[in-house]
Write an enzyme that holds these catalytic residues in place. Structure first.
Site, mmCIF file in Angstrom:
data_model
loop_
_atom_site.group_PDB
_atom_site.id
_atom_site.type_symbol
_atom_site.label_atom_id
_atom_site.label_comp_id
_atom_site.label_asym_id
_atom_site.label_seq_id
_atom_site.Cartn_x
_atom_site.Cartn_y
_atom_site.Cartn_z
ATOM 1 N N ASP A 290 51.053 32.640 23.417
ATOM 2 C CA ASP A 290 50.428 33.134 22.186
ATOM 3 C C ASP A 290 49.003 33.610 22.480
ATOM 4 O O ASP A 290 48.371 33.149 23.442
ATOM 5 C CB ASP A 290 50.287 32.007 21.147
ATOM 6 C CG ASP A 290 51.625 31.479 20.677
ATOM 7 O OD1 ASP A 290 52.632 32.181 20.857
ATOM 8 O OD2 ASP A 290 51.632 30.356 20.134
HETATM 9 N N1 URA Z 1 54.189 27.018 22.558
HETATM 10 C C1 URA Z 1 53.350 27.546 21.656
HETATM 11 O O1 URA Z 1 53.294 27.118 20.518
HETATM 12 N N2 URA Z 1 52.589 28.592 22.049
HETATM 13 C C2 URA Z 1 52.588 29.103 23.304
HETATM 14 O O2 URA Z 1 51.844 30.032 23.603
HETATM 15 C C3 URA Z 1 53.469 28.513 24.220
HETATM 16 C C4 URA Z 1 54.270 27.474 23.828
#
Ligand code: URA
Length: 274
Positions: free
Chosen positions: A102
């Site tokens: 993310d």
């Molecule tokens: N889980 C999440 O919530 N975000 C990420 O970027 C990776 C795993």
């Protein structure tokens, strides 16, 4: 191997640039001008030149990147800084990201030009484990830990940020997560950990820990913690399988993996996953 792939993997440029170079007639294979990007090159036998210079095939490469918060796992984006923007034009050629993090997640992201390695790592049957360090607002009881470890329903956790909804295919995914490992590191009030917490917060209950999962549902770690009432405010991936993030890399820095580290990525996880 296709000629355009040979040239991008040899760091001549991005796919777009390589196609331009080809159509300008700057490339020869064994002395013959070739403009067809799909032309089949024998990596071991053929001699390729670009603008009169011999182009040796650079082979496959895999980089470990310490992704900073705030950049998106994409090649290009109109508004946001992207992961690829940290790499030079030559390095970018043929490179793609293995999976995604993310925008607000930091830490270990792999980039490679090696399709076989990418397939291996992304194959769900290989249960490649990914370990995340987190800080969250809230508390985790023993019962919460056991819920998270044995598999938890994250379907209802679909509004992660205001206005952000999962698309239809995300909504169809299995709602119970696979077994996971959760280790609580610190738990208490903000003032107790003031020098470790990365953002200013009111004096609330906070918890930090390590969560290891072996699948990759959208926002999975955040949603797993949400499902037990905790809200993550720092998330960092620190390992993929046995490969650890090199902590000497500052956010935004990267380096090539050693052969030994690539070997670690090919180790299959034998823990049972349900
Ligand atoms: N889980 C999440 O919530 N975000 C990420 O970027 C990776 C795993």
């Amino acid at each position: 191997m296709r000629l355009d792939k040979y040239l991008t993997q040899s760091h001549i440029g991005t796919r777009k640039k390589v196609h331009g170079i080809l159509s300008e007639g700057m490339v020869t294979v064994n002395g013959q001008r070739v403009t067809d990007a799909t032309y089949d090159v024998d990596v071991n036998m053929d001699q390729v030149t670009c603008d009169g210079e011999i182009v040796k095939h650079a082979g496959t490469v895999c980089y470990m990147f310490n992704k900073p918060q705030g950049c998106v796992t994409a090649r290009s984006d109109e508004k946001e800084k992207t992961v690829l923007s940290y790499f030079s034009e030559e390095e970018k050629g043929g490179l793609f990201m293995v999976g995604r993090l993310d925008k607000d997640t930091e830490g270990l992201l792999l980039l490679t030009n090696d399709g076989a390695l990418d397939h291996w790592l992304m194959n769900p049957e290989h249960h490649m484990e990914k370990t995340y360090f987190f800080w969250a607002l809230g508390e985790l009881s023993e019962e919460d830990v056991s819920k998270i470890e044995s598999g938890i329903d994250i379907q209802s956790q679909y509004t992660i940020r205001q206005n952000e909804r999962l698309n239809k295919s995300d909504m169809k995914e299995t709602k119970i997560t696979k077994t996971a490992k959760l280790q609580i590191l610190k738990q208490g009030m903000v003032h107790e950990f003031a020098d470790e917490i990365p953002i200013p917060l009111h004096d609330d209950q906070v918890v930090s820990g390590l969560l290891t999962i072996s699948e990759g549902k959208k926002h999975q770690v955040r949603r797993m913690l949400r499902a037990v009432g905790c809200k993550i405010f720092q998330l960092k991936r620190i390992a993929i399988g046995e490969l650890q993030l090199d902590e000497s890399l500052k956010p935004g820095e990267y380096r090539r993996l050693t052969d030994d580290e690539i070997g670690k990525l090919y180790k299959i996880n034998i823990r049972e996953h349900t």
